[in-house]
Design a protein around this motif. Structure first.
Motif, PDB file in Angstrom:
ATOM      1  N   LEU A  70       0.874  -1.041  -0.085  1.00  0.00           N
ATOM      2  CA  LEU A  70      -0.115  -0.350  -0.620  1.00  0.00           C
ATOM      3  C   LEU A  70       0.426   1.627  -0.257  1.00  0.00           C
ATOM      4  O   LEU A  70       1.681   1.856   0.612  1.00  0.00           O
ATOM      5  N   LEU A  71       0.027   2.179  -1.112  1.00  0.00           N
ATOM      6  CA  LEU A  71       1.240   3.441  -0.625  1.00  0.00           C
ATOM      7  C   LEU A  71      -0.511   4.248  -0.571  1.00  0.00           C
ATOM      8  O   LEU A  71      -0.492   4.692  -1.653  1.00  0.00           O
ATOM      9  N   LEU A  72       0.313   5.459   0.372  1.00  0.00           N
ATOM     10  CA  LEU A  72      -0.829   6.530   0.877  1.00  0.00           C
ATOM     11  C   LEU A  72       0.015   8.368   1.035  1.00  0.00           C
ATOM     12  O   LEU A  72       1.656   7.358   0.552  1.00  0.00           O
ATOM     13  N   GLN A  73      -0.693   8.375   1.660  1.00  0.00           N
ATOM     14  CA  GLN A  73      -0.794   9.703   2.119  1.00  0.00           C
ATOM     15  C   GLN A  73       1.123   9.988   2.496  1.00  0.00           C
ATOM     16  O   GLN A  73       1.558  10.546   3.081  1.00  0.00           O
ATOM     17  N   SER A  74       0.083   9.644   4.131  1.00  0.00           N
ATOM     18  CA  SER A  74       0.958   9.543   5.187  1.00  0.00           C
ATOM     19  C   SER A  74       0.812   9.029   6.648  1.00  0.00           C
ATOM     20  O   SER A  74      -0.486   9.214   6.674  1.00  0.00           O
ATOM     21  N   ARG A  75       1.393   7.984   6.687  1.00  0.00           N
ATOM     22  CA  ARG A  75       1.295   7.287   7.846  1.00  0.00           C
ATOM     23  C   ARG A  75       1.158   7.720   9.812  1.00  0.00           C
ATOM     24  O   ARG A  75       0.368   7.304  10.593  1.00  0.00           O
ATOM     25  N   SER A  76       1.371   9.473   9.324  1.00  0.00           N
ATOM     26  CA  SER A  76       1.364  10.071  10.522  1.00  0.00           C
ATOM     27  C   SER A  76      -0.044  10.748  10.999  1.00  0.00           C
ATOM     28  O   SER A  76      -0.356  10.920  11.839  1.00  0.00           O
ATOM     29  N   ASN A  77      -0.368  11.106   9.765  1.00  0.00           N
ATOM     30  CA  ASN A  77      -1.998  11.590  10.123  1.00  0.00           C
ATOM     31  C   ASN A  77      -2.686  10.469  10.139  1.00  0.00           C
ATOM     32  O   ASN A  77      -2.949   9.495  10.159  1.00  0.00           O
ATOM     33  N   PRO A  78      -3.782  10.979  11.290  1.00  0.00           N
ATOM     34  CA  PRO A  78      -4.713  10.255  12.162  1.00  0.00           C
ATOM     35  C   PRO A  78      -5.773   8.949  11.329  1.00  0.00           C
ATOM     36  O   PRO A  78      -5.721   8.687  12.145  1.00  0.00           O
ATOM     37  N   PHE A 106       4.062   8.438   0.407  1.00  0.00           N
ATOM     38  CA  PHE A 106       5.396   8.815  -0.899  1.00  0.00           C
ATOM     39  C   PHE A 106       5.755  10.020   0.065  1.00  0.00           C
ATOM     40  O   PHE A 106       5.837  10.432   0.696  1.00  0.00           O
ATOM     41  N   LYS A 107       6.776   9.814   0.027  1.00  0.00           N
ATOM     42  CA  LYS A 107       8.363  11.244   1.257  1.00  0.00           C
ATOM     43  C   LYS A 107       8.302  11.901  -0.610  1.00  0.00           C
ATOM     44  O   LYS A 107       7.635  13.741  -0.386  1.00  0.00           O
ATOM     45  N   ASP A 108       7.687  11.885  -1.513  1.00  0.00           N
ATOM     46  CA  ASP A 108       7.931  13.128  -2.772  1.00  0.00           C
ATOM     47  C   ASP A 108       6.767  13.149  -3.551  1.00  0.00           C
ATOM     48  O   ASP A 108       7.033  12.530  -4.415  1.00  0.00           O
ATOM     49  N   ALA A 116       7.655   6.822 -10.171  1.00  0.00           N
ATOM     50  CA  ALA A 116       8.691   5.761  -9.109  1.00  0.00           C
ATOM     51  C   ALA A 116       8.484   4.951  -8.130  1.00  0.00           C
ATOM     52  O   ALA A 116       9.365   3.886  -7.901  1.00  0.00           O
ATOM     53  N   SER A 117       7.640   5.756  -7.280  1.00  0.00           N
ATOM     54  CA  SER A 117       7.398   4.329  -5.543  1.00  0.00           C
ATOM     55  C   SER A 117       6.837   3.512  -6.061  1.00  0.00           C
ATOM     56  O   SER A 117       6.785   2.256  -5.790  1.00  0.00           O
ATOM     57  N   LEU A 118       5.627   3.442  -6.734  1.00  0.00           N
ATOM     58  CA  LEU A 118       4.618   2.419  -7.463  1.00  0.00           C
ATOM     59  C   LEU A 118       5.661   1.352  -7.753  1.00  0.00           C
ATOM     60  O   LEU A 118       5.266   0.567  -7.611  1.00  0.00           O
ATOM     61  N   ALA A 132      -2.939   7.967  -5.109  1.00  0.00           N
ATOM     62  CA  ALA A 132      -1.683   8.722  -5.661  1.00  0.00           C
ATOM     63  C   ALA A 132      -2.751   9.884  -6.762  1.00  0.00           C
ATOM     64  O   ALA A 132      -3.626  10.367  -6.926  1.00  0.00           O
ATOM     65  N   PHE A 133      -2.076  11.014  -6.785  1.00  0.00           N
ATOM     66  CA  PHE A 133      -2.710  11.874  -7.833  1.00  0.00           C
ATOM     67  C   PHE A 133      -2.893  10.715  -9.750  1.00  0.00           C
ATOM     68  O   PHE A 133      -2.323  10.325 -10.038  1.00  0.00           O
ATOM     69  N   ASP A 134      -4.140  11.644  -9.472  1.00  0.00           N
ATOM     70  CA  ASP A 134      -5.014  10.938 -11.238  1.00  0.00           C
ATOM     71  C   ASP A 134      -3.817  12.101 -12.021  1.00  0.00           C
ATOM     72  O   ASP A 134      -4.303  13.331 -12.822  1.00  0.00           O
ATOM     73  N   HIS A 135      -2.490  11.231 -12.092  1.00  0.00           N
ATOM     74  CA  HIS A 135      -2.020  12.362 -13.893  1.00  0.00           C
ATOM     75  C   HIS A 135      -1.867  11.062 -14.497  1.00  0.00           C
ATOM     76  O   HIS A 135      -1.721  10.030 -14.252  1.00  0.00           O
TER      77      HIS A 135
END
Length: 343
Positions: A70-78, A106-108, A116-118, A132-135
């Motif tokens: 799983l790739l998510l925005q931020s694991r520190s977010n509640p 995602f770090k960047d 690249a992270s994917l 992720a962004f729809d890009h």
């Protein structure tokens, strides 16, 4: 007289499945979900089925071990922290097919870095879920991974990649329309509504804005939706966006937080004169938004139930990896509506 031996039909009835499912488990004909196979095995044991040893062997042989990514925005977010806890808990106790779960953030947050992270995570896992962004760059990475045999499921925010395996999350247009309906009722169907929008590159936020605008246009001719203000990245940015919105629209009556950021402006809202405080609708019930509901700073919270979402994520990723599902599938989790009276 000896009791009649248990049959496949008896096992099926006890396990709540069809006889053909029991046959599939016993003879390894087609894949069967791990939970279903375990029910069949438990029923066979209860009935003292004469072929229990062979059945147990077949279940063990056919239980593939899968690593989920799983790739998510931020694991520190509640929100994401709680979601990750539920994902691990559900996989551990209910889906024995899951060998391991690799959750990264995602770090960047640029499209090129997301792509690249994917690819990096795909090298470590059997199937991927991603927010992720729809890009085009991200969608090209999804296409390349799919072509290589690695399936990708969008989580929380959709992607337009044709090869995407599926989606798990809420219906964001419905959420935006619900926000519009709520504000229309609270404002007595008149007044100006503003929006603060986290990165417009997430499809989820585009759909929420579209839903709110459509509802107001269709049903509320006496209400006005202001232009959206974009760019939530830090508390300081959110505060500036809020100040800009109030300066442009001193008669603002309501505010819809399409993404995150509501916590940054709650203190500012409470310092405004009562007649200038906008009604606020936001997403996700957290300790901060719960407290804001109780104090009256927030009127409505539309919440994504983390436990339900975690279950759908794990189930769909495993089904994809175990080839129990092949068509694109959207698993919509029903969001919950909270106001000060029902928290």
């Amino acid at each position: 007289m000896n009791k009649r031996r248990a049959t496949i039909v008896d096992i099926a009835e006890r396990a709540g499945v069809s006889p053909s499912t029991v046959d599939r488990v016993l003879n390894s004909r087609l894949p069967v979900k791990g939970k279903t196979a375990d029910r069949v095995l438990a029923a066979a044991r209860e009935l003292r089925y004469h072929g229990i040893n062979l059945l147990a062997q077949r279940v063990d042989e056919n239980r593939r071990s899968v690593t989920l990514g799983l790739l998510l925005q931020s694991r520190s977010n509640p929100f994401f922290r709680e979601l990750c806890e539920h994902i691990h808990d559900y996989a551990k106790h209910d889906r024995p097919e899951c060998r391991n779960i690799v959750i990264e953030e995602f770090k960047d947050k640029t499209p090129k870095a997301m792509a690249a992270s994917l690819h990096e995570l795909a090298a470590k896992v059997d199937v991927l879920g991603v927010m992720a962004f729809d890009h085009p760059t991200v969608n090209e990475a999804v296409a390349a991974l799919t072509a290589s045999g690695k399936q990708v499921v969008a989580v929380l925010s959709g992607l337009s990649a044709p090869s995407l395996a599926g989606y798990v999350g809420i219906d964001h247009q419905k959420a935006g329309r619900t926000a519009g309906w709520s504000l229309a009722k609270l404002l007595n169907r008149t007044g100006k509504v503003g929006m603060l929008i986290e990165s417009y590159q997430y499809r989820a936020f585009q759909e929420r804005e579209f839903g709110l605008r459509n509802y107001i246009l269709e049903h509320e001719p006496e209400m006005e939706v202001c232009e959206g203000i974009y760019g939530i990245a830090s508390n300081q940015v959110v505060e500036r966006m809020f100040e800009e919105l109030l300066a442009r629209h001193p008669d603002l009556k309501a505010l819809y937080f399409v993404g995150a950021g509501v916590a940054a402006v709650l203190g500012m809202v409470e310092l405004l004169p009562l007649e200038r405080r906008p009604l606020i609708v936001c997403h996700e019930l957290t300790p901060v938004t719960r407290s804001a509901l109780l104090s009256g700073s927030v009127a409505v919270v539309l919440d994504t139930p983390r436990r339900d979402l975690a279950r759908e994520i794990v189930d769909q990723l495993l089904d994809r990896s175990l080839e129990l599902s092949s068509d694109h599938r959207a698993s919509h989790v029903e969001f919950r509506f909270y106001c000060p009276e029902n928290i």
